[in-house]
Design a protein around this motif. Structure first.
Motif, mmCIF file in Angstrom:
data_model
loop_
_atom_site.group_PDB
_atom_site.id
_atom_site.type_symbol
_atom_site.label_atom_id
_atom_site.label_comp_id
_atom_site.label_asym_id
_atom_site.label_seq_id
_atom_site.Cartn_x
_atom_site.Cartn_y
_atom_site.Cartn_z
ATOM 1 N N GLY A 1 0.801 -1.217 0.000
ATOM 2 C CA GLY A 1 0.000 0.000 0.000
ATOM 3 C C GLY A 1 0.831 1.263 0.000
ATOM 4 N N GLY A 2 2.101 1.142 -0.359
ATOM 5 C CA GLY A 2 2.996 2.287 -0.330
ATOM 6 C C GLY A 2 3.295 2.861 -1.697
ATOM 7 N N VAL B 1 4.290 13.126 0.366
ATOM 8 C CA VAL B 1 5.291 12.808 1.384
ATOM 9 C C VAL B 1 4.647 12.204 2.635
ATOM 10 C CG1 VAL B 1 5.295 15.067 2.515
ATOM 11 C CG2 VAL B 1 7.393 13.700 2.506
ATOM 12 N N ASN B 2 3.348 12.418 2.820
ATOM 13 C CA ASN B 2 2.647 11.903 4.001
ATOM 14 C C ASN B 2 1.742 10.711 3.690
ATOM 15 O OD1 ASN B 2 3.582 13.665 6.139
ATOM 16 N ND2 ASN B 2 2.490 15.306 5.085
ATOM 17 N N HIS B 3 1.964 10.072 2.539
ATOM 18 C CA HIS B 3 1.157 8.899 2.193
ATOM 19 C C HIS B 3 1.312 7.824 3.273
ATOM 20 C CE1 HIS B 3 -0.779 5.859 -0.351
ATOM 21 N NE2 HIS B 3 0.136 5.035 0.125
ATOM 22 N N ILE C 1 8.349 5.620 0.000
ATOM 23 C CA ILE C 1 8.360 4.886 1.269
ATOM 24 C C ILE C 1 9.465 3.830 1.302
ATOM 25 C CG2 ILE C 1 7.031 3.369 2.790
ATOM 26 C CD1 ILE C 1 4.568 5.018 2.208
ATOM 27 N N PRO C 2 9.544 2.897 0.342
ATOM 28 C CA PRO C 2 10.670 1.952 0.388
ATOM 29 C C PRO C 2 12.021 2.638 0.247
ATOM 30 C CG PRO C 2 9.429 1.704 -1.663
ATOM 31 C CD PRO C 2 8.613 2.559 -0.756
ATOM 32 N N LEU D 1 0.431 -0.666 6.491
ATOM 33 C CA LEU D 1 0.960 -0.894 7.837
ATOM 34 C C LEU D 1 0.702 0.298 8.756
ATOM 35 C CD1 LEU D 1 4.414 -2.390 6.769
ATOM 36 C CD2 LEU D 1 2.419 -3.653 7.581
ATOM 37 N N GLY D 2 0.167 1.375 8.161
ATOM 38 C CA GLY D 2 -0.068 2.588 8.935
ATOM 39 C C GLY D 2 1.163 3.466 9.024
ATOM 40 N N TRP D 3 2.111 3.240 8.101
ATOM 41 C CA TRP D 3 3.388 3.953 8.145
ATOM 42 C C TRP D 3 3.544 4.927 6.977
ATOM 43 C CZ3 TRP D 3 6.946 -0.925 9.020
ATOM 44 C CH2 TRP D 3 6.688 -1.442 10.305
ATOM 45 N N THR D 4 4.094 6.083 7.287
ATOM 46 C CA THR D 4 4.518 7.047 6.272
ATOM 47 C C THR D 4 5.989 6.792 5.953
ATOM 48 O OG1 THR D 4 5.222 8.603 7.974
ATOM 49 C CG2 THR D 4 2.945 8.802 7.179
#
Length: 201
Positions: free
Chosen positions: A106-107, A133-135, A111-112, A139-142
Motif C-alpha cells: 500500500g505504499g 510525502v505523508n502517504h 516509502i521503500p 501498515l499505517g506507516w509514512t
C-alpha cells in the motif's frame, strides 16, 4: 496467457540483460512492448528492476506503460523506490507515472526508498514530483515512520528524515498503534533523529 512470439521472448531477455541494441531489434521485429513474462512483468519493469536505464529509455520511447503492475503489484516506477535509481526515475518521468500507484504494502515509491536509505532518490523524487510525502501505507506507516522504524539510525536515515521534514512530512503522524516517529526514535536510541523530529514539532 497467449504464447509468446520469438520476438517477444527476445525482448524480455534483452530487457533483463540490459541489451539496448537487442531491445531495439526485437521491437523492430514486431515484439509487443507490453508483453508479459510468467510473473506478469513487462519489459520496462524488468529493465527497471535491473537498472538498465538506456534500455528503459528505448522502451519508454516505444510507448511502454510505466504503470503496468506484475503479480507482486510492482511497476517500473514503484521499483525505482526499491533500487533507489535516480537515473531510472528520471528516465521514467516523461512516461507519466501514476504517483499514487501503490505496491503490495500500500505504499508509494518514496516509502521503500526512505526505509532503504536511498538519500539521493528521496531528495530527487520529492523535488521533481508532487508525490505525497505523508502517504500512509497498509501498515499505517509514512515514509518518515519507515525511515525511523526500519532504518538503522545512521547517517543515511538521518539525512532522509531531514529531507522528508523539509519537504513537508508531518512529524506527529502516528502509526496504527498511535506511536509517533519521535517516540519510535526515542525507543530505539536514535538521539540525532529524535532531535530533528523535536525541532520540527
Amino acid at each position: 496467457m497467449p504464447s509468446h512470439s520469438e520476438a517477444d521472448r527476445t525482448l524480455l531477455t534483452a530487457a533483463e540483460r540490459g541489451d539496448t541494441d537487442a531491445v531495439r531489434a526485437a521491437l523492430a521485429a514486431g515484439a509487443r512492448v507490453e508483453v508479459r513474462d510468467t510473473d506478469l512483468r513487462t519489459p520496462l519493469l524488468i529493465a527497471s528492476l535491473g537498472d538498465h536505464v538506456e534500455a528503459a529509455g528505448v522502451l519508454v520511447a516505444a510507448g511502454a506503460d510505466v504503470n503496468a503492475q506484475d503479480s507482486r503489484e510492482d511497476s517500473a516506477w514503484l521499483v525505482t523506490g526499491v533500487t533507489g535509481s535516480v537515473a531510472m526515475m528520471r528516465t521514467l518521468l516523461p512516461a507519466g507515472p501514476d504517483l499514487t500507484l501503490r505496491n503490495r504494502f500500500g505504499g508509494v515509491s518514496v516509502i521503500p526508498a526512505s526505509e532503504r536509505g536511498h538519500v539521493a532518490y528521496v531528495k530527487a523524487v520529492l523535488a521533481e514530483t508532487d508525490i505525497d510525502v505523508n502517504h500512509v501505507n497498509r501498515l499505517g506507516w509514512t515514509a518518515l515512520l519507515e525511515a525511523v522504524i526500519l532504518g538503522d539510525g545512521g547517517t543515511a536515515h538521518r539525512r532522509i528524515v531531514a529531507i522528508l521534514l523539509a519537504a513537508g512530512a508531518t512529524p506527529d503522524l502516528a502509526d496504527g498503534d498511535g506511536v509517533t516517529a519521535l517516540e519510535h526514535a526515542d525507543r530505539r536510541g536514535f538521539e540525532e533523529i529524535a532531535a530533528l523530529l523535536r525541532g520540527a514539532g
